[in-house]
Design a protein around this motif. Structure first.
Motif, PDB file in Angstrom:
ATOM      1  N   LEU A 192       0.824  -1.208   0.000  1.00  0.00           N
ATOM      2  CA  LEU A 192       0.000   0.000   0.000  1.00  0.00           C
ATOM      3  C   LEU A 192       0.857   1.256   0.000  1.00  0.00           C
ATOM      4  O   LEU A 192       0.556   2.226  -0.702  1.00  0.00           O
ATOM      5  CB  LEU A 192      -0.933   0.007   1.206  1.00  0.00           C
ATOM      6  CG  LEU A 192      -2.108  -0.957   1.163  1.00  0.00           C
ATOM      7  CD1 LEU A 192      -2.915  -0.856   2.444  1.00  0.00           C
ATOM      8  CD2 LEU A 192      -2.974  -0.724  -0.047  1.00  0.00           C
ATOM      9  N   ASP A 193       1.929   1.250   0.787  1.00  0.00           N
ATOM     10  CA  ASP A 193       2.832   2.404   0.809  1.00  0.00           C
ATOM     11  C   ASP A 193       3.549   2.571  -0.526  1.00  0.00           C
ATOM     12  O   ASP A 193       3.716   3.687  -1.016  1.00  0.00           O
ATOM     13  CB  ASP A 193       3.852   2.274   1.930  1.00  0.00           C
ATOM     14  CG  ASP A 193       3.255   2.579   3.281  1.00  0.00           C
ATOM     15  OD1 ASP A 193       2.162   3.171   3.324  1.00  0.00           O
ATOM     16  OD2 ASP A 193       3.883   2.226   4.298  1.00  0.00           O
ATOM     17  N   LEU A 194       3.972   1.474  -1.128  1.00  0.00           N
ATOM     18  CA  LEU A 194       4.657   1.548  -2.417  1.00  0.00           C
ATOM     19  C   LEU A 194       3.715   2.055  -3.507  1.00  0.00           C
ATOM     20  O   LEU A 194       4.091   2.899  -4.312  1.00  0.00           O
ATOM     21  CB  LEU A 194       5.206   0.169  -2.794  1.00  0.00           C
ATOM     22  CG  LEU A 194       6.018   0.108  -4.083  1.00  0.00           C
ATOM     23  CD1 LEU A 194       7.353   0.811  -3.878  1.00  0.00           C
ATOM     24  CD2 LEU A 194       6.225  -1.331  -4.503  1.00  0.00           C
ATOM     25  N   ALA A 195       2.493   1.573  -3.531  1.00  0.00           N
ATOM     26  CA  ALA A 195       1.521   1.990  -4.542  1.00  0.00           C
ATOM     27  C   ALA A 195       1.128   3.457  -4.369  1.00  0.00           C
ATOM     28  O   ALA A 195       0.818   4.134  -5.343  1.00  0.00           O
ATOM     29  CB  ALA A 195       0.287   1.104  -4.483  1.00  0.00           C
TER      30      ALA A 195
ATOM     31  N   LEU B 192      -0.716  -3.727  -9.895  1.00  0.00           N
ATOM     32  CA  LEU B 192       0.708  -3.975 -10.143  1.00  0.00           C
ATOM     33  C   LEU B 192       1.198  -3.375 -11.454  1.00  0.00           C
ATOM     34  O   LEU B 192       2.213  -2.669 -11.459  1.00  0.00           O
ATOM     35  CB  LEU B 192       1.011  -5.473 -10.074  1.00  0.00           C
ATOM     36  CG  LEU B 192       2.446  -5.886 -10.371  1.00  0.00           C
ATOM     37  CD1 LEU B 192       3.384  -5.321  -9.317  1.00  0.00           C
ATOM     38  CD2 LEU B 192       2.566  -7.392 -10.417  1.00  0.00           C
ATOM     39  N   PRO B 193       0.541  -3.593 -12.603  1.00  0.00           N
ATOM     40  CA  PRO B 193       1.066  -3.005 -13.850  1.00  0.00           C
ATOM     41  C   PRO B 193       1.127  -1.484 -13.815  1.00  0.00           C
ATOM     42  O   PRO B 193       2.107  -0.886 -14.278  1.00  0.00           O
ATOM     43  CB  PRO B 193       0.081  -3.496 -14.914  1.00  0.00           C
ATOM     44  CG  PRO B 193      -0.552  -4.697 -14.338  1.00  0.00           C
ATOM     45  CD  PRO B 193      -0.588  -4.480 -12.868  1.00  0.00           C
ATOM     46  N   ALA B 194       0.110  -0.837 -13.271  1.00  0.00           N
ATOM     47  CA  ALA B 194       0.096   0.625 -13.229  1.00  0.00           C
ATOM     48  C   ALA B 194       1.213   1.163 -12.333  1.00  0.00           C
ATOM     49  O   ALA B 194       1.881   2.149 -12.682  1.00  0.00           O
ATOM     50  CB  ALA B 194      -1.256   1.121 -12.738  1.00  0.00           C
ATOM     51  N   VAL B 195       1.440   0.531 -11.199  1.00  0.00           N
ATOM     52  CA  VAL B 195       2.497   0.985 -10.284  1.00  0.00           C
ATOM     53  C   VAL B 195       3.873   0.782 -10.918  1.00  0.00           C
ATOM     54  O   VAL B 195       4.735   1.656 -10.840  1.00  0.00           O
ATOM     55  CB  VAL B 195       2.391   0.253  -8.929  1.00  0.00           C
ATOM     56  CG1 VAL B 195       3.604   0.523  -8.057  1.00  0.00           C
ATOM     57  CG2 VAL B 195       1.124   0.663  -8.214  1.00  0.00           C
TER      58      VAL B 195
END
Length: 180
Positions: free
Chosen positions: A74-77, A139-142
């Motif tokens: 969540l923090d990474l995204a 995942l792909p968008a991030v």
């Protein structure tokens, strides 16, 4: 960004991550169940921890490690740094130490069991930790956004995506650049 017949390249990353996380995660949980059961059976009859090892340790590994991974994801995204607080890593350290402990006590061979237990604990905990990321539809968008933010940065060239970096609150300079 490479595109092919299947569209975007991130399906490969998602497939590899899912295969690793699901395969190693299930293997680790099964291994942990068997080894903790063997450790528990060495205790005297009537001891409450006889069944406590398989239930509590596997349950702890199954819930605490993916929840820590979920908070990290969540923090990474969201573009934030993951808090490096000790409180967040204590459950992962607890599971890792007890995983190695049950391997050593179940086999009664100290050095090889310690090495095998440490490797199994590391691979299994990493699989459970990254499972929320591998299952995430974002995942792909991030991955695309993080690649776009860091693609143009180098020591000699000014960052070409300053407007994106400025709105995220990241410093004005690219990593490795010196102030002029």
């Amino acid at each position: 960004m490479a595109s092919g017949r299947f569209g975007d390249w991130t399906w490969v990353i998602r497939g590899i991550a899912l295969a690793y996380c699901l395969g190693e995660g299930v293997f680790y949980l099964g291994w942990l169940t068997v080894m903790s059961w063997r450790t528990g059976q060495q205790l005297p009859d009537g001891d409450s921890m006889r069944w406590g090892f398989p239930v509590l340790l596997v349950g702890s590994a199954l819930f605490q490690v993916p929840m820590t991974g979920y908070m990290w994801w969540l923090d990474l995204a969201a573009g934030r740094r993951f808090p490096r607080s000790v409180r967040l890593w204590l459950p992962v350290a607890f599971v890792a130490v007890l995983s190695v402990f049950v391997m050593v006590t179940a086999t009664k061979v100290a050095f090889p069991a310690f090495l095998i237990g440490a490797v199994m604990a590391f691979l299994g905990i990493m699989a459970l930790f990254f499972l929320p990321m591998a299952l995430s539809p974002r995942l792909p968008a991030v991955l695309r956004e993080r690649r776009r933010l860091t693609r143009h940065c180098s020591r000699s060239v000014r960052c070409q995506s300053r407007d994106v970096i400025a709105e995220r609150g990241v410093p004005d300079r690219c990593p490795g650049e010196t102030a002029r």
